[in-house]
Design an enzyme around this catalytic site. Structure first.
Site, PDB file in Angstrom:
ATOM      1  N   HIS A  84       0.689  -1.167   0.188  1.00 41.33           N
ATOM      2  CA  HIS A  84      -0.051   0.127   0.086  1.00 41.33           C
ATOM      3  C   HIS A  84       0.928   1.279  -0.122  1.00 41.33           C
ATOM      4  O   HIS A  84       1.646   1.645   0.911  1.00 41.33           O
ATOM      5  CB  HIS A  84      -0.829  -0.058   1.067  1.00 41.33           C
ATOM      6  CG  HIS A  84      -1.909   1.154   1.239  1.00 41.33           C
ATOM      7  ND1 HIS A  84      -2.392   1.742   2.686  1.00 41.33           N
ATOM      8  CD2 HIS A  84      -2.474   1.971   0.392  1.00 41.33           C
ATOM      9  CE1 HIS A  84      -3.363   2.763   2.152  1.00 41.33           C
ATOM     10  NE2 HIS A  84      -3.272   2.661   0.816  1.00 41.33           N
ATOM     11  N   GLU A 122       3.045   0.331   3.171  1.00 41.31           N
ATOM     12  CA  GLU A 122       2.657  -0.730   3.970  1.00 41.31           C
ATOM     13  C   GLU A 122       2.839  -2.022   3.555  1.00 41.31           C
ATOM     14  O   GLU A 122       2.364  -1.998   2.116  1.00 41.31           O
ATOM     15  CB  GLU A 122       1.266  -0.340   4.626  1.00 41.31           C
ATOM     16  CG  GLU A 122       1.167   0.665   5.466  1.00 41.31           C
ATOM     17  CD  GLU A 122      -0.249   1.348   5.807  1.00 41.31           C
ATOM     18  OE1 GLU A 122      -0.604   1.301   7.180  1.00 41.31           O
ATOM     19  OE2 GLU A 122      -1.381   0.927   4.936  1.00 41.31           O
ATOM     20  N   ASN A 144      -4.623   4.013   7.681  1.00 36.08           N
ATOM     21  CA  ASN A 144      -6.007   4.240   7.497  1.00 36.08           C
ATOM     22  C   ASN A 144      -6.898   4.125   8.808  1.00 36.08           C
ATOM     23  O   ASN A 144      -8.025   4.702   9.116  1.00 36.08           O
ATOM     24  CB  ASN A 144      -6.675   3.691   6.247  1.00 36.08           C
ATOM     25  CG  ASN A 144      -6.441   4.480   5.074  1.00 36.08           C
ATOM     26  OD1 ASN A 144      -6.173   5.723   5.096  1.00 36.08           O
ATOM     27  ND2 ASN A 144      -5.984   3.780   3.985  1.00 36.08           N
TER      28      ASN A 144
HETATM   29  N1  3HC Z   1       3.751  14.350  -7.569  1.00 37.01           N
HETATM   30  C1  3HC Z   1       5.090  14.230  -7.639  1.00 37.01           C
HETATM   31  N2  3HC Z   1       5.717  15.214  -6.760  1.00 37.01           N
HETATM   32  C2  3HC Z   1       4.837  15.974  -5.973  1.00 37.01           C
HETATM   33  C3  3HC Z   1       3.543  15.953  -6.177  1.00 37.01           C
HETATM   34  C4  3HC Z   1       2.813  14.986  -7.157  1.00 37.01           C
HETATM   35  N3  3HC Z   1       1.628  14.827  -6.965  1.00 37.01           N
HETATM   36  N4  3HC Z   1       2.805  16.997  -5.451  1.00 37.01           N
HETATM   37  C5  3HC Z   1       3.980  17.552  -4.822  1.00 37.01           C
HETATM   38  N5  3HC Z   1       5.029  17.096  -5.114  1.00 37.01           N
HETATM   39  C6  3HC Z   1       6.653  17.377  -4.725  1.00 37.01           C
HETATM   40  C7  3HC Z   1       7.028  18.660  -5.436  1.00 37.01           C
HETATM   41  O1  3HC Z   1       7.491  18.796  -6.601  1.00 37.01           O
HETATM   42  C8  3HC Z   1       7.955  19.284  -4.244  1.00 37.01           C
HETATM   43  O2  3HC Z   1       9.070  18.756  -4.567  1.00 37.01           O
HETATM   44  P1  3HC Z   1      10.773  19.151  -3.843  1.00 37.01           P
HETATM   45  O3  3HC Z   1      10.614  19.431  -2.341  1.00 37.01           O
HETATM   46  O4  3HC Z   1      11.668  18.372  -4.436  1.00 37.01           O
HETATM   47  O5  3HC Z   1      10.635  20.746  -4.726  1.00 37.01           O
HETATM   48  C9  3HC Z   1       7.581  18.359  -2.879  1.00 37.01           C
HETATM   49  O6  3HC Z   1       6.525  17.376  -3.246  1.00 37.01           O
HETATM   50  C10 3HC Z   1       6.681  19.409  -1.816  1.00 37.01           C
HETATM   51  O7  3HC Z   1       5.485  19.994  -2.894  1.00 37.01           O
HETATM   52  P2  3HC Z   1       4.863  21.638  -2.682  1.00 37.01           P
HETATM   53  O8  3HC Z   1       6.167  22.490  -2.246  1.00 37.01           O
HETATM   54  O9  3HC Z   1       4.510  21.774  -3.949  1.00 37.01           O
HETATM   55  O10 3HC Z   1       3.826  21.464  -1.617  1.00 37.01           O
HETATM   56  P3  3HC Z   1       3.825  21.000  -0.155  1.00 37.01           P
HETATM   57  O11 3HC Z   1       5.244  21.245   0.580  1.00 37.01           O
HETATM   58  O12 3HC Z   1       2.574  21.506   0.464  1.00 37.01           O
HETATM   59  O13 3HC Z   1       3.835  19.236  -0.144  1.00 37.01           O
HETATM   60  C11 3HC Z   1       2.567  17.355  -0.280  1.00 37.01           C
HETATM   61  C12 3HC Z   1       2.874  18.630  -1.007  1.00 37.01           C
HETATM   62  C13 3HC Z   1       3.876  16.468  -0.286  1.00 37.01           C
HETATM   63  C14 3HC Z   1       1.326  16.822  -0.961  1.00 37.01           C
HETATM   64  C15 3HC Z   1       2.208  17.687   1.308  1.00 37.01           C
HETATM   65  O14 3HC Z   1       1.512  18.639   1.316  1.00 37.01           O
HETATM   66  C16 3HC Z   1       1.866  16.233   1.977  1.00 37.01           C
HETATM   67  O15 3HC Z   1       2.775  15.514   2.503  1.00 37.01           O
HETATM   68  N6  3HC Z   1       0.505  16.473   2.311  1.00 37.01           N
HETATM   69  C17 3HC Z   1      -0.070  15.250   3.197  1.00 37.01           C
HETATM   70  C18 3HC Z   1      -0.117  13.946   1.964  1.00 37.01           C
HETATM   71  C19 3HC Z   1      -0.783  13.031   2.667  1.00 37.01           C
HETATM   72  O16 3HC Z   1      -1.108  12.875   3.725  1.00 37.01           O
HETATM   73  N7  3HC Z   1      -0.809  11.857   1.873  1.00 37.01           N
HETATM   74  C20 3HC Z   1      -1.328  10.512   2.409  1.00 37.01           C
HETATM   75  C21 3HC Z   1      -2.927  10.488   2.076  1.00 37.01           C
HETATM   76  S1  3HC Z   1      -3.543   9.232   2.679  1.00 37.01           S
HETATM   77  C22 3HC Z   1      -3.330   7.973   1.242  1.00 37.01           C
HETATM   78  O17 3HC Z   1      -2.638   8.088   0.435  1.00 37.01           O
HETATM   79  C23 3HC Z   1      -3.735   6.569   1.653  1.00 37.01           C
HETATM   80  C24 3HC Z   1      -5.046   6.194   0.982  1.00 37.01           C
HETATM   81  O18 3HC Z   1      -5.207   4.879   1.214  1.00 37.01           O
HETATM   82  C25 3HC Z   1      -6.253   7.072   1.307  1.00 37.01           C
END
Ligand code: 3HC
Length: 294
Positions: free
Chosen positions: A140, A152, A190
């Site tokens: 996961h 995971e 989750n």
């Molecule tokens: N694809 C690839 N790279 C990405 C991206 C994407 N969709 N979105 C952001 N990035 C990269 C950026 O290029 C940047 O890279 P760098 O540091 O090397 O320049 C880095 O991530 C940080 O991005 P930003 O500066 O644009 O923005 P943030 O600092 O706000 O980071 C985020 C964005 C990484 C999405 C951060 O907000 C975060 O960690 N959010 C929480 C995400 C989370 O909790 N995910 C888990 C969700 S639950 C899940 O997936 C499980 C499922 O079962 C539901």
């Protein structure tokens, strides 16, 4: 022999991210979608991500080209026949997953390991569609896959411990940090995340705070990168609603029961960022505005 040829089924948000990180790690990847349009869309998003990495200097142009060269899109399941590992990342519907794994089971050699990227469906139940429950497990990833370090690795009571450890090692080869967990709906993340997200919606329903203040509180008070309502929009309200229902079915605990507001937003199609609206309106994606929900 280390895992070299990997099949990824599904090239949406998760599947494309998985295909990208596996190809970047040096494996040959065949990624399958159901139509040429979806294959093209998935490969385009991988290309965009690779290009962004080149622009940032974290990938050389040569590494980008090598990654591209190891990655192939297809609409034919047959092309996954000689893979060492297949990772499934299709729609979260048990019948669709069972049908896919039954077809793959006939197609692939006995040695091929099957993994599902499901966030909530029972791995054990999917494995029953095959003759290889010992070579079947969960893998996961988290959204966005290229960024989030965690994977995971999920064992069932039938998974061979050697296969399990092989996949833990594979996740490390991808540059990820694996955690070992067992086939209990929601696994680790989750199980803890979903009740928290649902509680944020309940807090909003009860008028504890506004959308922006609930998000601000968890970002600034707890150091989370996103507030819970922003995270719900990011994950997808439909996805969260689905996971919550599966978890509620399994555990029968009120903390997993989706709150009425979530259900109504999903019914209205306000599924979050991908739908253009959820707890926020994304008409201007750089400047999301909180929705008026009452
Ligand atoms: N694809 C690839 N790279 C990405 C991206 C994407 N969709 N979105 C952001 N990035 C990269 C950026 O290029 C940047 O890279 P760098 O540091 O090397 O320049 C880095 O991530 C940080 O991005 P930003 O500066 O644009 O923005 P943030 O600092 O706000 O980071 C985020 C964005 C990484 C999405 C951060 O907000 C975060 O960690 N959010 C929480 C995400 C989370 O909790 N995910 C888990 C969700 S639950 C899940 O997936 C499980 C499922 O079962 C539901």
């Amino acid at each position: 022999m280390p895992i070299d040829k990997v099949g990824v089924v599904g090239c949406g948000l998760m599947g494309s991210g998985i295909a990208q990180v596996v190809a970047q790690a040096g494996c040959h990847v065949v990624v399958r979608e159901v139509s040429d349009e979806l294959v093209a869309k998935g490969l385009k998003s991988i290309e965009k991500n690779l290009q962004r990495l080149v622009e940032k200097g974290s990938l050389t142009e040569a590494q980008r080209d090598q990654t591209r060269g190891r990655l192939r899109g297809t609409t034919s399941l047959d092309e996954l026949r000689d893979t060492d590992l297949v990772i499934e990342a299709i729609i979260e519907q048990l019948p669709a997953k069972k049908e896919l794994f039954a077809a793959l089971d006939k197609l692939c050699p006995k040695a091929t390991i099957f993994a599902s990227n499901t966030s909530s469906i029972s791995i054990t139940e999917m494995a029953t569609a095959t003759q290889r429950p010992d070579r079947f497990l969960g893998l996961h990833f988290f959204n966005p896959v290229p960024v989030m370090k965690l994977v995971e690795v999920i064992r069932t009571i039938t998974t061979d411990p050697k296969v399990f450890e092989e996949i833990v090692g594979f996740a490390e080869r991808l540059g990820k940090t694996p955690v070992r967990t067992s086939d209990r709906t929601g696994f680790i993340v989750n199980r803890l995340l979903v009740p928290y997200l649902l509680d944020a919606i309940r807090a909003l329903e009860e008028g504890v705070g506004s959308i922006e203040d609930i998000d601000k509180s968890m970002k600034l008070g707890c150091g989370h990168p996103m507030g819970p309502l922003t995270l719900l929009d990011f994950v997808g309200l439909d996805t969260t609603y689905y996971i919550a229902n599966v978890m509620f079915d399994e555990f029968r605990e009120p903390r997993f029961a989706p709150p009425p507001l979530l259900k109504r937003m999903v019914l209205a199609g306000w599924n979050g960022r991908k739908a253009g609206r959820g707890f926020y309106d994304y008409t201007d994606p750089q400047n999301p505005r909180p929705m008026q929900l009452k």
